[in-house]
Design a protein around this motif. Structure first.
Motif, PDB file in Angstrom:
ATOM      1  N   VAL A 180       5.004  -1.784  -6.742  1.00 35.38           N
ATOM      2  CA  VAL A 180       4.572  -0.312  -7.163  1.00 35.38           C
ATOM      3  C   VAL A 180       3.060  -0.055  -6.410  1.00 35.38           C
ATOM      4  N   SER A 181       2.296  -1.206  -6.327  1.00 34.81           N
ATOM      5  CA  SER A 181       1.136  -0.875  -5.599  1.00 34.81           C
ATOM      6  C   SER A 181       1.241  -0.437  -4.097  1.00 34.81           C
ATOM      7  N   ALA A 182       2.091  -1.428  -3.479  1.00 36.56           N
ATOM      8  CA  ALA A 182       2.514  -0.970  -2.192  1.00 36.56           C
ATOM      9  C   ALA A 182       3.070   0.394  -1.780  1.00 36.56           C
ATOM     10  N   VAL A 183       3.847   0.784  -2.924  1.00 34.31           N
ATOM     11  CA  VAL A 183       4.427   2.247  -2.665  1.00 34.31           C
ATOM     12  C   VAL A 183       3.398   3.175  -2.801  1.00 34.31           C
ATOM     13  N   LEU A 184       2.326   3.008  -3.750  1.00 34.56           N
ATOM     14  CA  LEU A 184       1.417   4.014  -4.071  1.00 34.56           C
ATOM     15  C   LEU A 184       0.529   4.123  -3.046  1.00 34.56           C
ATOM     16  N   ALA A 185       0.423   2.917  -2.252  1.00 34.38           N
ATOM     17  CA  ALA A 185      -0.705   2.931  -0.959  1.00 34.38           C
ATOM     18  C   ALA A 185       0.018   3.645   0.015  1.00 34.38           C
ATOM     19  N   LEU A 186       1.276   3.249   0.460  1.00 33.03           N
ATOM     20  CA  LEU A 186       1.969   4.107   1.584  1.00 33.03           C
ATOM     21  C   LEU A 186       2.232   5.603   1.196  1.00 33.03           C
ATOM     22  N   GLY A 187       2.449   5.962  -0.255  1.00 39.49           N
ATOM     23  CA  GLY A 187       2.403   7.259  -0.568  1.00 39.49           C
ATOM     24  C   GLY A 187       0.963   8.037  -0.255  1.00 39.49           C
ATOM     25  N   PHE A 188       0.005   7.358  -0.465  1.00 41.87           N
ATOM     26  CA  PHE A 188      -1.380   8.270   0.051  1.00 41.87           C
ATOM     27  C   PHE A 188      -1.377   8.224   1.568  1.00 41.87           C
ATOM     28  N   MET A 189      -0.841   7.312   2.378  1.00 39.81           N
ATOM     29  CA  MET A 189      -0.831   7.542   3.541  1.00 39.81           C
ATOM     30  C   MET A 189       0.007   8.785   4.252  1.00 39.81           C
ATOM     31  N   LEU A 190       1.133   8.580   3.850  1.00 39.77           N
ATOM     32  CA  LEU A 190       2.315   9.647   4.164  1.00 39.77           C
ATOM     33  C   LEU A 190       1.920  10.974   3.760  1.00 39.77           C
ATOM     34  N   LEU A 191       1.542  11.081   2.535  1.00 42.05           N
ATOM     35  CA  LEU A 191       0.989  12.361   1.888  1.00 42.05           C
ATOM     36  C   LEU A 191      -0.166  12.909   2.784  1.00 42.05           C
ATOM     37  N   SER A 192      -1.120  12.332   3.207  1.00 42.91           N
ATOM     38  CA  SER A 192      -2.241  12.762   3.953  1.00 42.91           C
ATOM     39  C   SER A 192      -1.708  13.159   5.374  1.00 42.91           C
TER      40      SER A 192
ATOM     41  N   TRP B  71      -8.730  14.341  -3.460  1.00 43.87           N
ATOM     42  CA  TRP B  71      -8.730  13.097  -2.814  1.00 43.87           C
ATOM     43  C   TRP B  71      -8.849  13.555  -1.298  1.00 43.87           C
ATOM     44  N   THR B  72      -9.598  12.512  -0.542  1.00 40.13           N
ATOM     45  CA  THR B  72      -9.877  12.578   0.789  1.00 40.13           C
ATOM     46  C   THR B  72      -9.721  11.282   1.425  1.00 40.13           C
ATOM     47  N   THR B  73      -8.969  10.948   2.646  1.00 37.92           N
ATOM     48  CA  THR B  73      -8.740   9.897   3.057  1.00 37.92           C
ATOM     49  C   THR B  73      -9.965   9.698   4.082  1.00 37.92           C
ATOM     50  N   ILE B  74     -10.468   8.420   3.888  1.00 41.11           N
ATOM     51  CA  ILE B  74     -11.869   7.990   4.737  1.00 41.11           C
ATOM     52  C   ILE B  74     -11.454   7.119   5.626  1.00 41.11           C
ATOM     53  N   LYS B  75     -10.598   6.311   5.497  1.00 41.44           N
ATOM     54  CA  LYS B  75     -10.081   5.443   6.565  1.00 41.44           C
ATOM     55  C   LYS B  75      -8.734   4.793   6.350  1.00 41.44           C
TER      56      LYS B  75
ATOM     57  N   LEU C  37       5.993  -5.558   3.596  1.00 39.31           N
ATOM     58  CA  LEU C  37       5.068  -4.577   3.887  1.00 39.31           C
ATOM     59  C   LEU C  37       3.646  -5.011   3.864  1.00 39.31           C
ATOM     60  N   ARG C  38       2.652  -4.885   4.665  1.00 43.33           N
ATOM     61  CA  ARG C  38       1.077  -5.049   4.776  1.00 43.33           C
ATOM     62  C   ARG C  38       0.242  -4.008   5.155  1.00 43.33           C
ATOM     63  N   PHE C  39      -1.094  -3.908   4.442  1.00 40.74           N
ATOM     64  CA  PHE C  39      -1.829  -2.806   4.878  1.00 40.74           C
ATOM     65  C   PHE C  39      -3.252  -3.394   5.415  1.00 40.74           C
ATOM     66  N   GLY C  40      -3.010  -3.638   6.805  1.00 40.31           N
ATOM     67  CA  GLY C  40      -4.170  -4.370   7.402  1.00 40.31           C
ATOM     68  C   GLY C  40      -5.533  -3.142   7.273  1.00 40.31           C
ATOM     69  N   ASN C  41      -6.837  -3.800   6.670  1.00 37.56           N
ATOM     70  CA  ASN C  41      -8.050  -3.174   6.464  1.00 37.56           C
ATOM     71  C   ASN C  41      -7.897  -2.043   5.784  1.00 37.56           C
ATOM     72  N   GLY C  42      -6.731  -1.913   5.077  1.00 39.12           N
ATOM     73  CA  GLY C  42      -6.468  -1.018   3.714  1.00 39.12           C
ATOM     74  C   GLY C  42      -6.553   0.593   4.107  1.00 39.12           C
ATOM     75  N   ILE C  43      -6.410   1.213   2.949  1.00 38.23           N
ATOM     76  CA  ILE C  43      -6.234   2.711   3.112  1.00 38.23           C
ATOM     77  C   ILE C  43      -7.168   2.985   1.823  1.00 38.23           C
ATOM     78  N   HIS C  44      -8.409   3.635   2.613  1.00 36.86           N
ATOM     79  CA  HIS C  44      -9.751   3.911   1.896  1.00 36.86           C
ATOM     80  C   HIS C  44      -9.633   5.530   1.444  1.00 36.86           C
TER      81      HIS C  44
END
Length: 475
Positions: A289-301, A447-451, A461-468
């Motif tokens: 769930v946490s991986a899909v939510l994180a990927l969702g933020f990236m794709l929606l951005s 929400w705004t994508t910082i990095k 699936l991994r998120f190097g340095n994260g999605i901020h």
């Protein structure tokens, strides 16, 4: 004379090693093995499998071999012979043969972390599997969601997003892991993160980091730390179970309460088995769930038109309410057609689990080849979900594609929660959690994508340095 003896010994050793390598590369089989390579002795082809690749596409280890050998090939991972299948018809057949031709299987790293002291009854088909599925559905299934969990999830998400909005930025993969695990652990063991001396989310995060490592249990390795953390959680859960068993009059209404009482009725519910089941259940509820939510933020951005349609859908839900401030109802959740399409598309691209593992109980014949008894079979669901023959432009994020896909095609080619009798009992819970999160986010926050770091596979699936992300409340 001594030189002759030494040369003879060396010669015998060389011959023995050569024969051993030949047998390794050419395993015995009552038929023709699928094409492929067994790699190096002992380690097989493990190293190329765990090398990170920075793409949502199939891991090159699998993609290159599918192109070279076809939809079914053989390999060896951490010294175990494995047949990898991306054939939808064969995979669908195997799902129907649970308990007769195949059984659930884990590779060494997983089994040593998730199976304690030889306990592996999660393999058993029939009464045990039926019980496990039933108890998880009792606490995370659709009826439980309708009656209790959906409003509790919304309240937890409200509280969490409010806290996130006070921070300069949030690394959403880690923060979402904490959110999901804390909520799930509350349902399973009445866990309270504020009162507990043990941070489950931090410990499970370290376990994930060592999960796909080579199972070398020596100090300093990721796997060694993984084992230490597993033992720590197992000890904590064992103490909690003993405490509940000693005070049966205490009724918290959680998963642990029910299973501790059931231990008096079901002989297979040993202490080791119950503790291991809870350990695995906690893991299963938080990572995907946490991986899909994180990927969702990236794709929606990256796709503002998708975000706009999602916002419109959730604002319509608010407009149609008799009481605008009421909590999310089950019917409203089920009406989120586009949001659920977005979740499906993110699950399809994310492929959090690269495949599903089974073990052959008998020799299995398929397409002129034989899979020997005892071999592992990895059904690569990720290959099906990224197949251009089923999903046009498979690497494109396109939630609208789900409007036109046939249900039968979906059932055979889209299985993020497994398939058949082993389908995850928490599938509805996971979707409802993500949909509720997006509902609160899109109706109450900006929400705004910082990095954005790099997304990789190894093959998980991994998120190097994260999605901020920076969150702020709407006026």
């Amino acid at each position: 004379m001594w030189n002759t003896i030494c040369l003879s010994v060396v010669g015998l050793v060389v011959i023995w090693i050569s024969n051993w390598i030949r047998r390794w590369r050419n395993p015995k089989c009552n038929g023709v093995l699928p094409p492929g390579s067994m790699g190096f002795p002992l380690i097989g082809e493990t190293l190329p499998l765990i090398i990170p690749t920075y793409s949502l596409d199939l891991h090159p280890f699998i993609k290159n071999r599918l192109q070279r050998y076809g939809s079914i090939f053989r390999t060896s991972i951490v010294g175990r012979p494995v047949v990898i299948s991306a054939d939808p018809e064969f995979n669908n057949f195997l799902f129907q043969q649970e308990g007769s031709l195949v059984e659930l299987y884990y590779l060494d790293t997983f089994s040593k972390i998730f199976v304690h002291e030889g306990v592996s009854r999660t393999n058993e088909f029939g009464v045990v599997h039926k019980y496990i599925r039933s108890i998880f559905l009792n606490h995370f299934g659709a009826e439980r969601l309708k009656e209790k969990l959906l409003p509790e999830i919304e309240q937890m998400v409200n509280k969490t997003l409010s806290a996130w909005s006070t921070q300069a930025s949030v690394e959403v993969k880690h923060a979402a892991s904490v959110l999901v695990l804390d909520f799930s652990a509350k349902q399973i063991i009445s866990y309270d993160a504020k009162k507990s001396s043990e941070s489950l989310s931090e410990t499970y995060t370290r376990i994930i980091q060592g999960f796909m490592s080579f199972p070398l249990n020596i100090p300093g390795t990721a796997y060694n730390q993984c084992v230490k953390d597993q033992k720590k959680i197992i000890a904590m859960l064992r103490d909690m179970l003993k405490e509940r068993r000693a005070s049966p009059e205490t009724n918290r209404g959680d998963f642990l309460d029910q299973i501790s009482k059931d231990m008096d009725k079901e002989k297979f519910l040993s202490e080791d088995f119950v503790v291991q089941l809870i350990f695995g259940g906690l893991f299963a509820t938080f990572e995907s769930v946490s991986a899909v939510l994180a990927l969702g933020f990236m794709l929606l951005s990256e796709h503002p038109s998708v975000l706009e349609e999602m916002i419109a859908e959730h604002e319509t839900i608010l407009k149609n309410r008799e009481h605008p401030n009421s909590l999310l109802a089950w019917g409203e959740y089920k009406s989120m057609t586009f949001t659920l399409q977005v979740i499906n598309e993110t699950l399809r691209l994310g492929n959090v689990a690269p495949g599903l593992l089974r073990k052959a109980l008998k020799d299995i014949r398929v397409k002129g080849f034989t899979i020997p008894k005892g071999w592992a079979i990895m059904m690569v669901t990720s290959a099906l979900q990224l197949s251009p023959s089923t999903f046009k432009n498979p690497l494109e994020f396109n939630p609208w594609r789900w409007k036109d896909l046939d249900s039968l095609v979906i059932s055979k080619n889209f299985m993020p929660f497994g398939r058949g009798m082993r389908q995850c009992a928490g599938a509805e819970y996971s979707r409802a959690f993500m949909a509720t999160f997006f509902h609160v986010l899109l109706t109450k926050y900006r929400w705004t994508t910082i990095k954005v770091g790099n997304v990789s596979r190894n093959p998980i699936l991994r998120f190097g340095n994260g999605i901020h992300i920076k969150f702020s409340k709407k006026n």
